[in-house]
Design a protein around this motif. Structure first.
Motif, mmCIF file in Angstrom:
data_model
loop_
_atom_site.group_PDB
_atom_site.id
_atom_site.type_symbol
_atom_site.label_atom_id
_atom_site.label_comp_id
_atom_site.label_asym_id
_atom_site.label_seq_id
_atom_site.Cartn_x
_atom_site.Cartn_y
_atom_site.Cartn_z
ATOM 1 N N LEU A 185 0.446 -1.127 -0.170
ATOM 2 C CA LEU A 185 -0.664 -0.274 0.191
ATOM 3 C C LEU A 185 0.323 0.883 -0.264
ATOM 4 C CD1 LEU A 185 -3.322 -1.160 2.676
ATOM 5 C CD2 LEU A 185 -3.201 -0.556 -0.229
ATOM 6 N N PRO A 186 0.316 1.887 -0.700
ATOM 7 C CA PRO A 186 1.824 3.723 -0.758
ATOM 8 C C PRO A 186 2.002 4.828 0.669
ATOM 9 C CG PRO A 186 -0.755 3.874 -1.937
ATOM 10 C CD PRO A 186 -0.812 2.855 -1.555
ATOM 11 N N ASN A 187 1.201 5.150 1.455
ATOM 12 C CA ASN A 187 1.208 5.598 2.221
ATOM 13 C C ASN A 187 0.129 5.362 3.376
ATOM 14 O OD1 ASN A 187 2.278 7.818 3.483
ATOM 15 N ND2 ASN A 187 1.345 9.007 2.326
ATOM 16 N N ARG A 188 0.540 4.764 4.178
ATOM 17 C CA ARG A 188 -0.325 4.558 5.112
ATOM 18 C C ARG A 188 -1.453 6.223 5.552
ATOM 19 N NH1 ARG A 188 0.506 1.687 10.660
ATOM 20 N NH2 ARG A 188 -1.432 2.604 12.430
ATOM 21 N N PRO A 189 -0.881 7.588 5.655
ATOM 22 C CA PRO A 189 -1.883 8.234 5.716
ATOM 23 C C PRO A 189 -2.620 8.717 4.809
ATOM 24 C CG PRO A 189 -0.063 9.426 6.502
ATOM 25 C CD PRO A 189 -0.062 7.726 5.638
ATOM 26 N N LEU A 190 -2.424 7.720 3.820
ATOM 27 C CA LEU A 190 -3.433 7.444 2.639
ATOM 28 C C LEU A 190 -4.296 6.990 2.609
ATOM 29 C CD1 LEU A 190 -4.389 9.364 -0.296
ATOM 30 C CD2 LEU A 190 -2.652 7.800 -1.165
ATOM 31 N N SER A 214 -1.158 -2.198 -4.723
ATOM 32 C CA SER A 214 -0.558 -2.023 -5.935
ATOM 33 C C SER A 214 0.395 -3.480 -5.594
ATOM 34 C CB SER A 214 0.698 -0.994 -6.058
ATOM 35 O OG SER A 214 1.286 -1.049 -6.651
ATOM 36 N N GLU A 215 1.671 -3.714 -6.547
ATOM 37 C CA GLU A 215 2.897 -4.923 -6.388
ATOM 38 C C GLU A 215 4.438 -4.486 -5.883
ATOM 39 O OE1 GLU A 215 2.460 -8.144 -6.547
ATOM 40 O OE2 GLU A 215 -0.070 -7.925 -6.363
ATOM 41 N N ASN A 216 4.075 -3.503 -6.385
ATOM 42 C CA ASN A 216 5.675 -2.481 -6.933
ATOM 43 C C ASN A 216 5.507 -1.599 -6.272
ATOM 44 O OD1 ASN A 216 4.766 -1.611 -9.198
ATOM 45 N ND2 ASN A 216 6.543 -2.224 -10.532
ATOM 46 N N VAL A 217 5.182 -0.985 -5.069
ATOM 47 C CA VAL A 217 4.970 0.444 -4.493
ATOM 48 C C VAL A 217 6.767 0.718 -4.452
ATOM 49 C CG1 VAL A 217 4.268 2.167 -2.375
ATOM 50 C CG2 VAL A 217 2.460 0.048 -3.594
ATOM 51 N N ARG A 218 7.237 1.809 -4.339
ATOM 52 C CA ARG A 218 8.276 2.786 -4.197
ATOM 53 C C ARG A 218 8.428 2.785 -2.722
ATOM 54 N NH1 ARG A 218 7.755 4.893 -9.151
ATOM 55 N NH2 ARG A 218 9.350 3.569 -10.606
ATOM 56 N N ALA A 219 9.235 2.550 -1.919
ATOM 57 C CA ALA A 219 9.486 3.630 -0.710
ATOM 58 C C ALA A 219 9.453 4.892 -0.385
ATOM 59 C CB ALA A 219 10.429 2.395 -0.077
ATOM 60 N N SER A 220 9.615 5.562 -1.206
ATOM 61 C CA SER A 220 10.160 6.996 -0.992
ATOM 62 C C SER A 220 8.856 7.915 -1.622
ATOM 63 C CB SER A 220 11.467 7.546 -1.946
ATOM 64 O OG SER A 220 10.643 6.820 -3.539
ATOM 65 N N GLY A 221 7.782 7.273 -2.293
ATOM 66 C CA GLY A 221 6.615 7.285 -2.863
ATOM 67 C C GLY A 221 6.599 6.777 -4.151
ATOM 68 N N LEU A 222 5.150 7.402 -4.689
ATOM 69 C CA LEU A 222 5.000 6.816 -5.598
ATOM 70 C C LEU A 222 5.499 7.907 -6.905
ATOM 71 C CD1 LEU A 222 0.379 6.565 -4.982
ATOM 72 C CD2 LEU A 222 2.958 4.824 -4.933
ATOM 73 N N GLY A 223 6.076 8.476 -7.204
ATOM 74 C CA GLY A 223 6.487 9.781 -8.397
ATOM 75 C C GLY A 223 7.192 8.740 -9.193
ATOM 76 N N ALA A 234 -22.026 -0.219 2.592
ATOM 77 C CA ALA A 234 -20.284 0.907 2.719
ATOM 78 C C ALA A 234 -19.466 0.176 3.447
ATOM 79 C CB ALA A 234 -20.705 1.853 4.436
ATOM 80 N N ALA A 235 -19.242 -0.488 3.763
ATOM 81 C CA ALA A 235 -17.864 -1.517 3.773
ATOM 82 C C ALA A 235 -17.593 -2.435 2.382
ATOM 83 C CB ALA A 235 -18.347 -3.159 4.521
ATOM 84 N N GLY A 236 -18.085 -2.408 1.431
ATOM 85 C CA GLY A 236 -18.129 -3.416 0.066
ATOM 86 C C GLY A 236 -17.574 -2.332 -0.758
ATOM 87 N N VAL A 237 -17.761 -0.968 -0.252
ATOM 88 C CA VAL A 237 -17.225 0.491 -0.768
ATOM 89 C C VAL A 237 -15.927 0.442 -0.850
ATOM 90 C CG1 VAL A 237 -17.497 2.655 -2.146
ATOM 91 C CG2 VAL A 237 -19.792 1.166 -1.716
ATOM 92 N N SER A 238 -15.776 0.600 0.408
ATOM 93 C CA SER A 238 -14.534 0.817 1.308
ATOM 94 C C SER A 238 -13.587 0.036 0.798
ATOM 95 C CB SER A 238 -14.824 0.544 3.021
ATOM 96 O OG SER A 238 -12.977 0.906 3.066
ATOM 97 N N VAL A 239 -13.626 -0.844 0.722
ATOM 98 C CA VAL A 239 -12.237 -2.584 0.507
ATOM 99 C C VAL A 239 -13.044 -2.288 -1.147
ATOM 100 C CG1 VAL A 239 -12.871 -4.997 -0.414
ATOM 101 C CG2 VAL A 239 -13.636 -4.184 1.705
ATOM 102 N N ALA A 240 -13.118 -1.244 -1.923
ATOM 103 C CA ALA A 240 -13.204 -1.288 -3.275
ATOM 104 C C ALA A 240 -12.136 -0.265 -3.806
ATOM 105 C CB ALA A 240 -14.903 -1.499 -4.515
ATOM 106 N N ILE A 241 -12.827 0.744 -2.794
ATOM 107 C CA ILE A 241 -11.853 1.873 -3.171
ATOM 108 C C ILE A 241 -10.069 1.696 -2.836
ATOM 109 C CG2 ILE A 241 -11.508 4.365 -2.375
ATOM 110 C CD1 ILE A 241 -13.502 3.870 -5.086
ATOM 111 N N LEU A 242 -10.393 1.062 -1.378
ATOM 112 C CA LEU A 242 -8.903 0.798 -0.996
ATOM 113 C C LEU A 242 -8.157 -0.232 -1.924
ATOM 114 C CD1 LEU A 242 -9.510 0.275 2.864
ATOM 115 C CD2 LEU A 242 -8.365 1.966 1.579
ATOM 116 N N SER A 243 -8.953 -1.204 -2.223
ATOM 117 C CA SER A 243 -7.749 -2.573 -3.189
ATOM 118 C C SER A 243 -7.932 -1.279 -4.493
ATOM 119 C CB SER A 243 -9.319 -3.237 -4.067
ATOM 120 O OG SER A 243 -9.790 -2.237 -4.596
ATOM 121 N N LEU A 244 -8.061 -0.781 -5.088
ATOM 122 C CA LEU A 244 -7.185 0.656 -5.994
ATOM 123 C C LEU A 244 -6.135 1.196 -6.035
ATOM 124 C CD1 LEU A 244 -10.195 2.719 -6.998
ATOM 125 C CD2 LEU A 244 -9.218 0.225 -8.204
#
Length: 95
Positions: free
Chosen positions: A27-32, A77-86, A64-74
């Motif tokens: 997952l990209p960023n914990r606060p996000l 990612s398989e390869n998230v960089r430790a320093s960010g997404l850029g 509400a739970a279904g929509v939350s899981v669906a949006i979180l699944s977006l």
């Protein structure tokens, strides 16, 4: 109605927290993630309340739970960089 919103937000936060604990490297960023979960759950609860009407609290929380899981699944990612997404851009050479 306020209890449904608070319940949906708490449910979304719990799902987001569980996702950050279970899959921290994917997952990209914990606060996000912790902000996206409750926001998506409240949006899903609002949409289901508009469609179903009042008096369907269990169905509203389930949607509400279904929509939350669906949006979180977006965010998953398989390869998230430790320093960010850029992308990494090299700095210009010094003279």
């Amino acid at each position: 109605m306020i209890w449904e919103v608070l319940g949906a937000a708490a449910l979304g936060l719990a799902l987001a927290y569980a996702a950050t604990k279970r899959l921290p490297a994917r997952l990209p960023n914990r606060p996000l993630v912790l902000a996206t979960g409750p926001g998506a759950a409240v949006l899903g609860g609002l949409i289901s309340r508009i469609v179903l009407g009042p008096g369907h609290a269990p169905a509203t929380l389930a949607v509400a739970a279904g929509v939350s899981v669906a949006i979180l699944s977006l965010l998953y990612s398989e390869n998230v960089r430790a320093s960010g997404l850029g992308p990494r851009v090299p700095s210009p050479p010094r003279a």
